[in-house]
Write an enzyme that holds these catalytic residues in place. Structure first.
Site, short mmCIF file in Angstrom:
data_model
loop_
_atom_site.label_atom_id
_atom_site.label_comp_id
_atom_site.label_asym_id
_atom_site.label_seq_id
_atom_site.Cartn_x
_atom_site.Cartn_y
_atom_site.Cartn_z
N ARG A 35 0.82 -1.22 0.00
CA ARG A 35 0.00 0.00 0.00
C ARG A 35 0.85 1.27 0.00
O ARG A 35 0.45 2.29 -0.58
CB ARG A 35 -0.94 -0.01 1.21
CG ARG A 35 -2.06 -1.02 1.07
CD ARG A 35 -2.94 -1.07 2.30
NE ARG A 35 -4.11 -1.93 2.08
CZ ARG A 35 -5.01 -2.21 3.02
NH1 ARG A 35 -4.87 -1.70 4.23
NH2 ARG A 35 -6.03 -3.00 2.75
N GLY A 68 -9.28 -9.43 -0.33
CA GLY A 68 -8.08 -9.85 0.38
C GLY A 68 -7.65 -11.28 0.15
O GLY A 68 -6.47 -11.56 -0.11
N GLY A 70 -13.18 -3.60 1.50
CA GLY A 70 -14.59 -3.23 1.61
C GLY A 70 -15.04 -2.27 0.54
O GLY A 70 -16.17 -2.36 0.04
N LYS A 107 -19.44 -17.62 2.58
CA LYS A 107 -20.88 -17.43 2.75
C LYS A 107 -21.52 -16.71 1.58
O LYS A 107 -21.03 -15.68 1.13
CB LYS A 107 -21.15 -16.65 4.05
CG LYS A 107 -20.71 -17.38 5.31
CD LYS A 107 -21.04 -16.57 6.55
CE LYS A 107 -20.66 -17.31 7.82
NZ LYS A 107 -21.00 -16.52 9.02
#
Length: 420
Positions: A35, A377, A400, A221
């Site tokens: 980053r 990720g 996110g 999920k």
């Protein structure tokens, strides 16, 4: 809105929101500087033009308290080494010290501000006891919004130009990512190179894809990917589903899934997703076989079964060989590929084959001219683990923010720059 490439920073102080939320070891050394490296082109552009850069970021979740474990002082040396220049450090991100150091910056100099999240005003969330009344909560939120605006105004006062280059936090309506933009006119607020490349790559995939367009959605999920899947059904030709989420679909058809992960509350939704895919002409792929184990560990006994014939006591941890062949054929014949989430428990060597094969197929398609975007990720970690990073088109640095963008949401940090 200006673009960073066409803007001349000569004689300007630019305050730059970056994402230096990087992992540190027990000695507070940076263990992954991806980053930081990603922000360098933007910072160097400012300096090369003859401007100065005030760099701001968060690190971890100190929740509005000064905690030296989360100090950006730990990042300073590594940042300076990568940049090849001295980095001045301000012990706070606002206040007299920060203001003085910002105002005394000369052309070519860089100032790193202390962790933004040492102040509650950055996130704009008041800390309240659990037992306060709704009226008190409402009043506290109103007061905090005023404080957040003043905090952003003070940050803005340090500079002539605002540059947002932190796509990873663009989904947050924080002082440094969204509110601060209100204090700059359109010609003096812009995205950095990283956000421009993120948005450009996402646009290629979501709004102007070459076809066939294949999305690979993995993960544990289905509930965490519902909105993304539904949004993608209007865009893709092929949708490959892998990972634990597939067992909710298998169970919805009455299949035996043993001890595999399943979300019983989403069985009907799974069937509705299949129905929508059929209505929209999207090819939906789960595969037919899985690698199962009698325990969730690398050394467990394992075997191949049909994905709807998993014995009791066993659970699916990877796709099987026939499914791998199917997935690879679809991927290698695609012109645009979006990959978000592994198709198996790749962290365990004995259940990594499927995810590795998917990565190989993405690389093969890319070499033939396809555009491939890897995001999230776990899928990024998989690409790095298997050494594929240099052979795909683009790897998103966001988590996110990427997921919310894929869901079709408008991100506050993006809206703040592009809105009049």
């Amino acid at each position: 809105m200006s673009t960073i490439e066409n803007f001349n920073f000569e004689g300007k102080r630019a305050i730059v929101r970056v994402d230096f939320n990087v992992p540190l070891n027990k000695q507070f050394e940076v263990t992954d500087d991806t980053r930081i490296s990603a922000a360098l082109p933007t910072i160097n552009k400012i300096l090369d033009d003859g401007g100065s850069a005030i760099v701001m970021s968060h690190l971890g979740r100190p929740d509005g308290e000064v905690n030296q474990d989360y100090s950006l002082r730990h990042i300073k040396g590594h940042f300076a080494k990568l940049l090849g220049k001295e980095v001045i450090f301000a012990e706070d991100c606002v206040g007299t010290i920060a203001k003085t150091k910002a105002e005394s910056l000369k052309a070519g100099q860089v100032l790193l501000l202390e962790n933004l999240r040492f102040h509650l005003e950055e996130e704009g969330k008041p800390k309240l006891p659990k037992d306060v009344s709704e009226e008190t909560k409402k009043a506290a939120k109103v007061e905090m919004k005023i404080k957040q605006k003043n905090f952003a105004k003070e940050l803005a006062s340090f500079a002539d130009v605002y540059v947002n280059d932190a796509f990873g936090t663009a989904h947050r309506a924080h002082a440094s990512t969204a509110v601060i933009a209100d204090f700059f006119d359109n010609d003096n607020k812009m995205f950095g190179y990283l956000i421009e490349s993120e948005l450009g790559s996402l646009e290629k995939v979501l709004f102007n894809p070459k076809r066939p367009f294949t999305a690979i959605m993995g993960g544990a999920k289905v509930s965490s990917k519902i909105t993304i899947i539904e949004n993608l059904l209007d865009k893709v030709d092929n949708l490959i589903l892998g990972g634990g989420m597939i067992f909710t679909f298998i169970k919805a058809h009455g299949g035996n899934i043993g001890n595999s992960l399943c979300e019983p509350d989403f069985l009907e939704l799974a069937l509705n997703i299949e129905k929508k895919a059929a209505e929209k002409g999207v090819n939906l792929y789960f595969g037919k076989d899985v690698t199962v184990a009698d325990a969730f560990k690398n050394e467990a006994n394992r075997k191949i079964t049909a994905n709807n014939e998993i014995p009791d006591g066993w659970l699916g941890l990877d796709i099987g060989p026939e499914t791998t062949k199917t997935f690879k054929k679809v991927i290698e014949n695609s012109q645009t590929i979006l990959w978000n989430g592994p198709v198996g428990v790749f962290e365990m060597e004995n259940f990594a084959a499927g995810t590795k094969s998917v990565g190989e197929a993405v690389v093969a398609a890319t070499k033939k001219g396809a555009f491939s975007l890897i995001g999230g990720g776990d899928s990024v970690a998989a690409v790095n683990q298997f050494g594929f990073a240099e052979n795909v088109s683009y790897i998103s640095t966001a988590g996110g923010a990427l997921l919310e963008y894929l869901e079709g949401k408008i991100l506050p940090g993006i809206k703040a720059i592009i809105s009049d």
